[in-house]
Design a protein around this motif. Structure first.
Motif, PDB file in Angstrom:
ATOM      1  N   GLU A  14      13.268  41.360  87.560  1.00  0.00           N
ATOM      2  CA  GLU A  14      14.470  41.379  86.724  1.00  0.00           C
ATOM      3  C   GLU A  14      15.320  42.625  86.904  1.00  0.00           C
ATOM      4  OE1 GLU A  14      11.399  41.153  85.739  1.00  0.00           O
ATOM      5  OE2 GLU A  14      11.058  39.330  84.562  1.00  0.00           O
ATOM      6  N   THR A  15      14.708  43.761  87.204  1.00  0.00           N
ATOM      7  CA  THR A  15      15.465  45.011  87.273  1.00  0.00           C
ATOM      8  C   THR A  15      15.392  45.695  88.639  1.00  0.00           C
ATOM      9  OG1 THR A  15      13.574  46.295  86.445  1.00  0.00           O
ATOM     10  CG2 THR A  15      15.126  45.441  84.810  1.00  0.00           C
ATOM     11  N   ASP A  68      23.534  40.627  86.443  1.00  0.00           N
ATOM     12  CA  ASP A  68      22.574  41.127  87.429  1.00  0.00           C
ATOM     13  C   ASP A  68      22.839  42.605  87.703  1.00  0.00           C
ATOM     14  OD1 ASP A  68      20.410  39.706  88.494  1.00  0.00           O
ATOM     15  OD2 ASP A  68      21.256  39.711  90.510  1.00  0.00           O
ATOM     16  N   PHE A  69      24.098  42.940  87.903  1.00  0.00           N
ATOM     17  CA  PHE A  69      24.496  44.319  88.153  1.00  0.00           C
ATOM     18  C   PHE A  69      24.065  45.216  87.000  1.00  0.00           C
ATOM     19  CE2 PHE A  69      27.410  47.865  87.876  1.00  0.00           C
ATOM     20  CZ  PHE A  69      27.678  48.234  89.178  1.00  0.00           C
ATOM     21  N   ALA A  70      24.335  44.782  85.768  1.00  0.00           N
ATOM     22  CA  ALA A  70      24.035  45.604  84.600  1.00  0.00           C
ATOM     23  C   ALA A  70      22.535  45.748  84.365  1.00  0.00           C
ATOM     24  CB  ALA A  70      24.702  45.001  83.359  1.00  0.00           C
ATOM     25  N   SER A  71      21.758  44.762  84.770  1.00  0.00           N
ATOM     26  CA  SER A  71      20.316  44.805  84.525  1.00  0.00           C
ATOM     27  C   SER A  71      19.557  45.614  85.567  1.00  0.00           C
ATOM     28  CB  SER A  71      19.746  43.384  84.498  1.00  0.00           C
ATOM     29  OG  SER A  71      19.747  42.818  85.803  1.00  0.00           O
ATOM     30  N   ALA A  72      20.184  45.895  86.686  1.00  0.00           N
ATOM     31  CA  ALA A  72      19.496  46.615  87.760  1.00  0.00           C
ATOM     32  C   ALA A  72      19.109  48.016  87.298  1.00  0.00           C
ATOM     33  CB  ALA A  72      20.390  46.698  88.993  1.00  0.00           C
ATOM     34  N   ALA A  73      17.878  48.389  87.557  1.00  0.00           N
ATOM     35  CA  ALA A  73      17.405  49.722  87.176  1.00  0.00           C
ATOM     36  C   ALA A  73      18.185  50.788  87.937  1.00  0.00           C
ATOM     37  CB  ALA A  73      15.912  49.847  87.474  1.00  0.00           C
ATOM     38  N   GLU A  74      18.511  51.867  87.254  1.00  0.00           N
ATOM     39  CA  GLU A  74      19.210  52.966  87.908  1.00  0.00           C
ATOM     40  C   GLU A  74      18.319  53.567  88.998  1.00  0.00           C
ATOM     41  OE1 GLU A  74      22.202  54.200  87.739  1.00  0.00           O
ATOM     42  OE2 GLU A  74      22.911  52.782  86.235  1.00  0.00           O
ATOM     43  N   SER A 105       6.348  42.377  91.747  1.00  0.00           N
ATOM     44  CA  SER A 105       6.362  40.934  91.548  1.00  0.00           C
ATOM     45  C   SER A 105       5.114  40.288  92.129  1.00  0.00           C
ATOM     46  CB  SER A 105       7.616  40.340  92.193  1.00  0.00           C
ATOM     47  OG  SER A 105       7.576  38.929  92.162  1.00  0.00           O
ATOM     48  N   GLY A 106       4.690  40.742  93.313  1.00  0.00           N
ATOM     49  CA  GLY A 106       3.469  40.206  93.917  1.00  0.00           C
ATOM     50  C   GLY A 106       2.239  40.491  93.076  1.00  0.00           C
TER      51      GLY A 106
END
Length: 470
Positions: free
Chosen positions: A419-420, A193-199, A431-432
């Motif tokens: 996801e990000t 989850d941490f790695a996938s988070a957008a910068e 998402s909405g």
């Protein structure tokens, strides 16, 4: 030195709710109990508002219901407690150039401006020197790379991936990368989850408050307030039971927090698939709260929206965001397991901590400068039960599970389904919109595109079929 980029915040409050001024409905909602709706949307936060706007633009008949007596979810602004906008929920507008919530036509009384890109660190009664700041940044970079590398191999806890030689900056880096960024301790946060988070490399603030900005987007959107969903039946139609009546629609979009869904407060008939309920539990909400202090003058000597960390030896620490939008408001940000336990002790204990902590960093005279205080305690708000979603170790795939429709009639939406951009109002909004687009395809009879989770399920089914044939 650049500001930390791995930072997100969706939080809220329960304290002093009667004193807050929250955005209310923008238009009269259709009478509940009607059965000719295309879609029922549960929850009027960023995801619910985005879905409603998309469906309205497509000419669909929808009803948007909200359990609280105001819109915004975990993104609300209080302008009464201090006489200036105070974001009790989301405050940082991440990636404003691409954030859909930040896109607003001029002339609506909304003013956004870039957040400062610098930060300070307090070491006892002094500020960190340049070399010390460089060391702090280097530790964060090393920790981040180690977590990213580990995530490529297995979805372990972020803390388990940390190098064992981070030295006396480790506790501060852990706070900055975990609780401050995502509301969760690194020991409880999924490395994937941490790695996938957008910068989140750039940020902005809104002078009218982030909640005020979201409310401006919701102008004209019909919302039925104080109408919590008690039960949802998914059959040939979607029936949502509320204290004001039962709503029947062809489809549904559920934007309630994963913590509330995991609590079982909304009864689903038939029961949701086990993988969906498991996904709720894999995406618990973390803890991130404000201890808001009003100062007389500028006793900390900081500039507008200055961010300050403490070099700490343990998790009992916080961050300072001072002179918010040029006001005398100072936010002491507490988060993670320490923030949760502190909030459990009540508002007085939270203010006492903030007062004592500031005295330790700036001297005894600071205590005399505090004129008013208020706190947020989102983990104890029955309509949210936390700040932002943070996947448990091994739980990152749960976000893709929640993106799948249930019986081709109900879609989940919200920051937890992105996801990000999870943990952000922008992610909730996107998402909405995605859920609304899926509903529109369903209503028009179009085939839904295959999602990653559905593709994996089809491949697993194909492998089982080949095995049976052999």
């Amino acid at each position: 030195m650049s500001r930390l980029s791995r930072r997100s915040f969706l939080a809220g409050s329960t304290a002093s709710a009667g004193l807050a001024v929250f955005p209310r409905r923008g238009a009269a909602a259709p009478a509940l109990g009607a059965s000719d709706f295309d879609t029922v949307i549960v929850g009027a936060g960023a995801a619910g508002i985005a879905a409603a706007k998309r469906l309205a633009a497509a000419g669909k008949r929808y009803v948007l219901i909200e359990a609280a007596d105001h819109i915004g979810g975990r993104c609300v602004t209080d302008s009464r407690t201090f006489g200036v906008p105070f974001d009790r929920g989301a405050h940082w507008i991440h990636l404003p150039d691409s954030n859909p919530v930040a896109k607003f036509a001029p002339g609506h009384g909304i003013e956004m401006y870039p957040a400062p890109r610098s930060q300070k660190v307090r070491i006892g009664l002094r500020y960190a020197r340049e070399k010390e700041l460089e060391d702090f940044l280097a530790v964060q970079v090393r920790a981040t790379r180690a977590i990213d590398d580990a995530a490529r191999k297995a979805d372990i806890a972020c803390w388990s991936a940390l190098p064992n030689d981070l030295g006396d900056w480790q506790a501060t880096a852990e706070f900055a990368l975990g609780p401050f960024a995502y509301g969760q301790d690194l020991a409880r946060l999924s490395a994937a989850d941490f790695a996938s988070a957008a910068e989140r490399s750039s940020d902005a603030f809104c002078r009218q408050g982030f909640g005020g900005l979201l409310a401006a987007h919701a102008a004209g959107i019909a919302t039925e307030l104080s109408a919590p969903a008690k039960a949802i039946e998914i059959d040939r139609a979607v029936a949502v039971q509320t204290p004001k009546g039962t709503i029947t629609a062809r489809t549904g979009i559920i934007t309630v927090s994963t913590a509330v869904l995991a609590s079982g407060r909304i009864q689903f008939t038939p029961e949701l698939p086990q993988r969906v309920t498991a996904a709720f539990h894999s995406l618990p909400l973390g803890s991130y709260d404000h201890i808001a202090l009003e100062f007389s003058g500028n006793p900390l000597g900081l500039e507008s929206d200055d961010l300050v960390f403490e070099k700490s030896a343990d998790a009992h620490t916080a961050a300072i965001l001072d002179n918010v939008s040029g006001t005398r408001l100072c936010l002491i940000e507490v988060a993670g397991s320490f923030g949760r336990s502190l909030a459990a002790q009540g508002a007085d204990a939270m203010v006492d901590f903030a007062r004592g902590w500031l005295v330790k960093l700036y001297g005894a005279q600071i205590s005399k400068s505090i004129t008013r205080a208020a706190v947020t305690r989102w983990n104890f708000d029955a309509l949210a039960l936390g700040s932002m979603s943070a996947a448990t170790p091994g739980g990152h795939a749960a976000r893709a599970v929640l993106a799948e429709p249930v019986r081709d009639a109900v879609w989940f939406a919200g920051e937890a389904v992105h996801e990000t951009l999870w943990g952000t109002a922008g992610g909730a909004w996107e998402s909405g919109e995605r859920a609304a687009n899926a509903v529109l395809r369903r209503l028009s009879g179009q085939r839904q595109p295959e999602t990653e989770e559905r593709h994996r399920a089809r491949k697993r089914k194909g492998k089982r079929r080949r095995f049976d044939e052999e």
